[in-house]
Design a protein around this motif. Sequence first.
Motif, PDB file in Angstrom:
ATOM      1  N   SER A 292      54.777  34.775  34.148  1.00 52.94           N
ATOM      2  CA  SER A 292      53.980  35.171  32.990  1.00 52.94           C
ATOM      3  C   SER A 292      54.051  36.680  32.812  1.00 52.94           C
ATOM      4  O   SER A 292      54.490  37.415  33.701  1.00 52.94           O
ATOM      5  N   THR A 293      53.590  37.131  31.653  1.00 48.83           N
ATOM      6  CA  THR A 293      53.577  38.560  31.367  1.00 48.83           C
ATOM      7  C   THR A 293      52.220  39.178  31.650  1.00 48.83           C
ATOM      8  O   THR A 293      52.053  40.384  31.445  1.00 48.83           O
ATOM      9  N   ASP A 294      51.251  38.387  32.104  1.00 50.60           N
ATOM     10  CA  ASP A 294      49.924  38.912  32.411  1.00 50.60           C
ATOM     11  C   ASP A 294      49.481  38.428  33.778  1.00 50.60           C
ATOM     12  O   ASP A 294      49.900  37.384  34.263  1.00 50.60           O
ATOM     13  N   ALA A 295      48.585  39.210  34.387  1.00 47.99           N
ATOM     14  CA  ALA A 295      48.146  38.901  35.752  1.00 47.99           C
ATOM     15  C   ALA A 295      47.298  37.644  35.820  1.00 47.99           C
ATOM     16  O   ALA A 295      47.207  37.017  36.874  1.00 47.99           O
ATOM     17  N   ALA A 296      46.674  37.260  34.701  1.00 49.53           N
ATOM     18  CA  ALA A 296      45.852  36.053  34.703  1.00 49.53           C
ATOM     19  C   ALA A 296      46.683  34.785  34.607  1.00 49.53           C
ATOM     20  O   ALA A 296      46.167  33.681  34.801  1.00 49.53           O
ATOM     21  N   GLY A 297      47.975  34.916  34.308  1.00 52.77           N
ATOM     22  CA  GLY A 297      48.847  33.751  34.224  1.00 52.77           C
ATOM     23  C   GLY A 297      48.618  32.912  32.989  1.00 52.77           C
ATOM     24  O   GLY A 297      48.779  31.685  33.029  1.00 52.77           O
TER      25      GLY A 297
END
Length: 559
Positions: A292-297
Amino acid sequence: MLRTIASAFLLIAISSSASADNISVTRDGVVYSVSQHETLSSISQKFTGHVKNWRAIGQTNQIENDRTIPIGRKVLIPARLLTPVSTFARIKSFFGDVVIRGHDGNAIEAKIDALLKEGDTLTTMANSFISLMLDDGTQFTLPPNSVVSLRLLRATQYVETPRTQLYLQKGRVESQVTPLNNRPDGKFEVISPLAVSGVRGTNFRVNVDDKRVLNEVLEGKVAVAQNTAVNKPSKQLVAAGYGTVVENGRVSKPVALLTAPVLQDGYQQQIRLPIQFPLSHASAAAFRVIVSTDAAGRNNIAETSIRSNNGKAVAKLENLEDGAYFVRTSALDAAGLEGIPTIQAFRVDARPFPPFLLQPGAKFQGQLQNERIPVTMKWSLAEGIKDYRLQVASDATFQGIIFDQTADTGADEMTVPLARGNYYWRVASILRSGNTSKQGPFGDAKPLAVIPGLDAPSASIGQKEIQFSWSAEPGQRFTFQVAATPDFKTLLNNIESSKAEVAIPRPEAGTYYARVRSTDDDGFVGAFSPAQKFSVPLQWRTEYDAPLESQGQPLGSSY
């Protein structure tokens, strides 16, 4: 007694509410200030959509006479009676090919912040994802090859208690549900053909797998029951860190989810394609990797699963653009339940791609020049790349770099003077755009053994033969050649020998050229030695073809 309780209840509700005109909203419902000519019937119609609820409102507020309500009287309309209103699911992110259709079958364009309503159906194709958010902050994400219908998107009017049902026809859905604390009539359910999973605020996954439904709880608790018409369906309350399987008409007892797998070091910077993630977990039957492109997935862009081999596997993804990403890894047990995930940051720095190394091979044989051997190193030209950086080192880790230089623009080779020895060499591409440049990763290094070429063979001219010899290494074979011209276009002799010497019949008087090359026992064929120029003098012979001698010496052209 009932009047006292109701009065106390109403007092608490009024004291904890925030007024807006003549309506105050509390966690228990709406407190309404009665206007002139209003009755419980009109109030019931206004807030619940039905006149029939006036009795329930009257009982809650201990009002017996519908017609004698004083103006300004505070009336509590319980949340359970309030009219539900439609809510929406907002698209937060999507990737790949996502098909959305309304309840009428018409296509809906997938775009960020688009609002989807009750009855819409979402389908993710291969390598596609979508993530949505509800009005209360709840989010749910669909991975590839999944189908979900928004069966129920409602919220209780005024108190905004959500009532949500997702129907999972195929694939998986992961939900992060905002807690429904102090909202007793709120619900979030994921329904599938075989099971119903209901929560009041948690993080959980549901997977429709052939004839089974798998539930995995990451936070909170989930009530999992059969989706059946029987009066007492099989049911389990699944806590965080546990999962259950619904199959064969029953809900299995919860089992502990596998812990997160170990992601071997080196994944942090990916400079080669495909992207690789070495994983290990002693109890894993398989692994799942999501990028993913964000840490939260939530903004997922790639996913793959791979079977475990003795608790280990290397998950590979064919292509990712250069940039920063997050990888979510989890282990799957023998039943298919996905375990606790872990999320790690990594980068892709694979571009521009390095060129292919062409020459030399594993060995290079050349002639010494001032104690150095000039070695020409060649590589392929990559499309759109004109600049390259060549490095030569004495070790495979390139700690001992002895040559580091950028080639001339457009060049596909460089000549490096090297002493006899063992080396490693590699090349990187440099992409230039205006005043900026970006060097890509070096390609795989190639080993190189640099060895001196053979010296020209020495000649010893006899009366009937000419003997040639040269220096050699053990195990070498040789190709020896003699020609009348220095270009060796017309060979007079071409001899294969296992010894560092050869003899040829004495040719006619004239000037000749001899050279030799070696073949090592590993198959490496070296370069030809410099040509040895030699002259064969004229030799007079008797009528019996014996050398004509004078004082024990043959007579030749110099006699």
